[in-house]
Design a protein around this motif. Structure first.
Motif, PDB file in Angstrom:
ATOM      1  N   VAL A  15     -10.050  13.567   0.158  1.00 17.62           N
ATOM      2  CA  VAL A  15      -9.445  12.704  -0.872  1.00 17.62           C
ATOM      3  C   VAL A  15      -8.898  11.383  -0.337  1.00 17.62           C
ATOM      4  CG1 VAL A  15      -8.811  14.724  -2.238  1.00 17.62           C
ATOM      5  CG2 VAL A  15      -7.152  13.768  -0.634  1.00 17.62           C
ATOM      6  N   ARG A  16      -8.910  11.185   0.990  1.00 16.78           N
ATOM      7  CA  ARG A  16      -8.232  10.010   1.524  1.00 16.78           C
ATOM      8  C   ARG A  16      -8.807   8.696   1.016  1.00 16.78           C
ATOM      9  NH1 ARG A  16     -10.103  10.357   7.907  1.00 16.78           N
ATOM     10  NH2 ARG A  16     -12.354  10.162   7.548  1.00 16.78           N
ATOM     11  N   SER A  17     -10.118   8.647   0.793  1.00 13.02           N
ATOM     12  CA  SER A  17     -10.722   7.405   0.305  1.00 13.02           C
ATOM     13  C   SER A  17     -10.317   7.111  -1.135  1.00 13.02           C
ATOM     14  CB  SER A  17     -12.249   7.477   0.409  1.00 13.02           C
ATOM     15  OG  SER A  17     -12.760   8.527  -0.397  1.00 13.02           O
ATOM     16  N   LEU A  18      -9.896   8.142  -1.856  1.00 12.98           N
ATOM     17  CA  LEU A  18      -9.498   7.969  -3.250  1.00 12.98           C
ATOM     18  C   LEU A  18      -8.045   7.541  -3.394  1.00 12.98           C
ATOM     19  CD1 LEU A  18     -11.151  11.188  -4.758  1.00 12.98           C
ATOM     20  CD2 LEU A  18     -12.040   8.852  -4.863  1.00 12.98           C
ATOM     21  N   THR A  19      -7.201   8.013  -2.489  1.00 16.21           N
ATOM     22  CA  THR A  19      -5.761   7.801  -2.675  1.00 16.21           C
ATOM     23  C   THR A  19      -5.082   7.000  -1.567  1.00 16.21           C
ATOM     24  OG1 THR A  19      -5.321   9.919  -1.577  1.00 16.21           O
ATOM     25  CG2 THR A  19      -5.560   9.945  -3.978  1.00 16.21           C
ATOM     26  N   LEU A  20      -5.533   7.172  -0.322  1.00 13.62           N
ATOM     27  CA  LEU A  20      -4.806   6.581   0.797  1.00 13.62           C
ATOM     28  C   LEU A  20      -4.670   5.061   0.692  1.00 13.62           C
ATOM     29  CD1 LEU A  20      -3.331   7.433   3.330  1.00 13.62           C
ATOM     30  CD2 LEU A  20      -5.433   7.101   4.625  1.00 13.62           C
ATOM     31  N   PRO A  21      -5.713   4.307   0.328  1.00 10.09           N
ATOM     32  CA  PRO A  21      -5.543   2.845   0.227  1.00 10.09           C
ATOM     33  C   PRO A  21      -4.463   2.442  -0.764  1.00 10.09           C
ATOM     34  CG  PRO A  21      -7.866   3.435   0.204  1.00 10.09           C
ATOM     35  CD  PRO A  21      -7.110   4.717   0.060  1.00 10.09           C
ATOM     36  N   TYR A  22      -4.376   3.152  -1.895  1.00  9.84           N
ATOM     37  CA  TYR A  22      -3.390   2.799  -2.923  1.00  9.84           C
ATOM     38  C   TYR A  22      -1.973   3.183  -2.467  1.00  9.84           C
ATOM     39  CZ  TYR A  22      -7.624   2.434  -5.703  1.00  9.84           C
ATOM     40  OH  TYR A  22      -8.870   2.082  -6.166  1.00  9.84           O
ATOM     41  N   VAL A  23      -1.855   4.345  -1.830  1.00 10.60           N
ATOM     42  CA  VAL A  23      -0.544   4.767  -1.347  1.00 10.60           C
ATOM     43  C   VAL A  23      -0.055   3.827  -0.255  1.00 10.60           C
ATOM     44  CG1 VAL A  23       0.720   6.606  -0.166  1.00 10.60           C
ATOM     45  CG2 VAL A  23      -0.893   7.177  -1.966  1.00 10.60           C
ATOM     46  N   MET A  24      -0.933   3.476   0.673  1.00 13.90           N
ATOM     47  CA  MET A  24      -0.544   2.549   1.741  1.00 13.90           C
ATOM     48  C   MET A  24      -0.194   1.180   1.177  1.00 13.90           C
ATOM     49  SD  MET A  24      -0.416   4.262   4.436  1.00 13.90           S
ATOM     50  CE  MET A  24      -0.093   2.850   5.504  1.00 13.90           C
ATOM     51  N   GLY A  25      -0.938   0.757   0.163  1.00 13.29           N
ATOM     52  CA  GLY A  25      -0.622  -0.507  -0.492  1.00 13.29           C
ATOM     53  C   GLY A  25       0.756  -0.478  -1.109  1.00 13.29           C
ATOM     54  N   PHE A  26       1.105   0.636  -1.749  1.00  7.04           N
ATOM     55  CA  PHE A  26       2.431   0.765  -2.351  1.00  7.04           C
ATOM     56  C   PHE A  26       3.519   0.770  -1.277  1.00  7.04           C
ATOM     57  CE2 PHE A  26       6.035   3.206  -3.934  1.00  7.04           C
ATOM     58  CZ  PHE A  26       6.265   2.597  -5.158  1.00  7.04           C
ATOM     59  N   VAL A  27       3.267   1.446  -0.165  1.00  5.26           N
ATOM     60  CA  VAL A  27       4.246   1.494   0.926  1.00  5.26           C
ATOM     61  C   VAL A  27       4.480   0.096   1.502  1.00  5.26           C
ATOM     62  CG1 VAL A  27       4.662   2.349   3.269  1.00  5.26           C
ATOM     63  CG2 VAL A  27       3.803   3.902   1.502  1.00  5.26           C
ATOM     64  N   ILE A  28       3.405  -0.638   1.729  1.00  7.00           N
ATOM     65  CA  ILE A  28       3.533  -2.000   2.269  1.00  7.00           C
ATOM     66  C   ILE A  28       4.282  -2.891   1.292  1.00  7.00           C
ATOM     67  CG2 ILE A  28       2.239  -4.061   2.943  1.00  7.00           C
ATOM     68  CD1 ILE A  28       0.049  -2.166   3.993  1.00  7.00           C
ATOM     69  N   LEU A  29       3.938  -2.784   0.001  1.00  6.42           N
ATOM     70  CA  LEU A  29       4.642  -3.571  -1.016  1.00  6.42           C
ATOM     71  C   LEU A  29       6.121  -3.199  -1.063  1.00  6.42           C
ATOM     72  CD1 LEU A  29       4.584  -5.567  -3.395  1.00  6.42           C
ATOM     73  CD2 LEU A  29       3.987  -3.624  -4.879  1.00  6.42           C
ATOM     74  N   SER A  30       6.418  -1.913  -0.953  1.00  5.43           N
ATOM     75  CA  SER A  30       7.806  -1.462  -0.973  1.00  5.43           C
ATOM     76  C   SER A  30       8.584  -2.038   0.202  1.00  5.43           C
ATOM     77  CB  SER A  30       7.866   0.067  -0.937  1.00  5.43           C
ATOM     78  OG  SER A  30       7.263   0.623  -2.081  1.00  5.43           O
ATOM     79  N   PHE A  31       7.936  -2.090   1.371  1.00  5.20           N
ATOM     80  CA  PHE A  31       8.598  -2.646   2.554  1.00  5.20           C
ATOM     81  C   PHE A  31       8.882  -4.135   2.372  1.00  5.20           C
ATOM     82  CE2 PHE A  31       8.027  -4.904   6.635  1.00  5.20           C
ATOM     83  CZ  PHE A  31       9.169  -4.449   7.280  1.00  5.20           C
ATOM     84  N   LEU A  32       7.908  -4.864   1.885  1.00  6.69           N
ATOM     85  CA  LEU A  32       8.089  -6.303   1.693  1.00  6.69           C
ATOM     86  C   LEU A  32       9.192  -6.594   0.675  1.00  6.69           C
ATOM     87  CD1 LEU A  32       4.351  -7.480   1.671  1.00  6.69           C
ATOM     88  CD2 LEU A  32       6.017  -7.678   3.525  1.00  6.69           C
ATOM     89  N   LEU A  33       9.199  -5.826  -0.422  1.00  6.94           N
ATOM     90  CA  LEU A  33      10.229  -6.041  -1.437  1.00  6.94           C
ATOM     91  C   LEU A  33      11.606  -5.616  -0.928  1.00  6.94           C
ATOM     92  CD1 LEU A  33       8.414  -4.936  -4.725  1.00  6.94           C
ATOM     93  CD2 LEU A  33       8.898  -7.252  -3.932  1.00  6.94           C
ATOM     94  N   ALA A  34      11.635  -4.584  -0.070  1.00  4.73           N
ATOM     95  CA  ALA A  34      12.918  -4.153   0.497  1.00  4.73           C
ATOM     96  C   ALA A  34      13.551  -5.260   1.323  1.00  4.73           C
ATOM     97  CB  ALA A  34      12.715  -2.897   1.346  1.00  4.73           C
ATOM     98  N   LEU A  35      12.725  -6.062   1.994  1.00  2.29           N
ATOM     99  CA  LEU A  35      13.245  -7.181   2.766  1.00  2.29           C
ATOM    100  C   LEU A  35      13.956  -8.197   1.879  1.00  2.29           C
ATOM    101  CD1 LEU A  35      10.262  -7.838   5.210  1.00  2.29           C
ATOM    102  CD2 LEU A  35      12.399  -6.648   5.698  1.00  2.29           C
ATOM    103  N   PHE A  36      13.566  -8.222   0.613  1.00  4.20           N
ATOM    104  CA  PHE A  36      14.199  -9.135  -0.338  1.00  4.20           C
ATOM    105  C   PHE A  36      15.216  -8.430  -1.229  1.00  4.20           C
ATOM    106  CE2 PHE A  36      10.238 -11.182   0.819  1.00  4.20           C
ATOM    107  CZ  PHE A  36      10.621 -12.493   1.020  1.00  4.20           C
ATOM    108  N   GLY A  37      15.639  -7.243  -0.792  1.00  3.27           N
ATOM    109  CA  GLY A  37      16.697  -6.541  -1.495  1.00  3.27           C
ATOM    110  C   GLY A  37      16.270  -5.785  -2.724  1.00  3.27           C
ATOM    111  N   ILE A  38      14.975  -5.601  -2.929  1.00  2.00           N
ATOM    112  CA  ILE A  38      14.471  -4.903  -4.117  1.00  2.00           C
ATOM    113  C   ILE A  38      14.061  -3.486  -3.708  1.00  2.00           C
ATOM    114  CG2 ILE A  38      12.757  -4.906  -5.965  1.00  2.00           C
ATOM    115  CD1 ILE A  38      12.552  -7.934  -5.621  1.00  2.00           C
TER     116      ILE A  38
END
Length: 240
Positions: A15-38
């Protein structure tokens, strides 16, 4: 244990090709937004669980028959399924706490023009005294939700393994436990029948909070293991 790890690896590769890119994308976005206090990262507690999400769909289809020809026992398949629920939930919780602490400490939103920075700060800065919930309160809610989801997910997996994925058991239990129980507890707290326990907890020392955190997670993991073994025993004679 080797068979369980083989099953987890097999499911992940499937299942990694189905879900991993989207989950990693969300994690990266979460990290970037956390830097801005979100604190978008608080939702990682559920997002990481999505990695193995399609496995549940496979288990509810004719594709599940492939498990019958794999060189692993039915017990290993069941135990792997429970681990694929519990471990991602706890991993997502830890990641949520990391991003939550980053969003609390990093205030890069100040680099934006005044009005934009003020809006972000007014919405997400939990250090301000006029907030309805404190940072520690949000951490407590995150911990409670994670523990609750762990127990709920393990119970529903047990019911589905025993009674069948095609039955209405999962939907029924989801409705009862996800809606009715929290709603009743909230009403009782609002009415004053149940005292605001979390306020007492927040007043504890850091060691007391740490022991509570550890104890609740041990209880959740223990219940998950219990539900898993019940499912293994009840389905021992089932055909994969």
């Amino acid at each position: 244990m080797k068979d369980i790890l083989k099953m987890i690896r097999f499911d992940f590769v499937s299942v990694r090709s189905l879900t991993l890119p989207y989950v990693m994308g969300f994690v990266i976005l979460s990290f970037l937004l956390a830097l801005f206090g979100i604190p978008l990262g608080v939702f990682c507690v559920a997002a990481i669980l999505a990695i193995f999400g399609p496995v549940q769909e496979l288990a509810n289809s004719d594709t599940r028959k492939i498990y019958g020809i794999l060189p692993v026992s039915g017990a290993a398949v069941t135990r792997a399924a429970f681990l694929e629920l519990i471990l991602p939930l706890f991993a997502g919780e830890m990641l949520s706490f990391v991003f939550l602490f980053i969003s609390r400490s990093s205030k890069l939103y100040h680099i934006f023009p005044g009005s934009i920075g003020d809006i972000i700060g007014s919405l997400f800065d939990l250090s301000q005294s006029d907030r309805g919930i404190s940072f520690e309160g949000l951490c407590a809610i995150l911990m409670a939700v994670s523990v609750y989801l762990c127990i709920l997910a393990a119970f529903l997996e047990m019911a589905a393994r025993i009674y069948g994925y095609e039955s209405n058991m999962r939907n029924l239990m989801t409705a009862i436990f996800t809606v009715a129980v929290p709603a009743v507890v909230i009403v009782l707290v609002i009415k004053g029948i149940i005292p605001p326990v979390w306020r007492w907890v927040l007043a504890w020392s850091i060691w007391g909070k740490g022991l509570l955190f550890l104890g609740l997670h041990i209880i959740a993991a223990g219940l998950g293991a219990l539900f898993c073994e019940i499912a293994v025993k009840k389905t021992a004679d089932f055909e994969i």
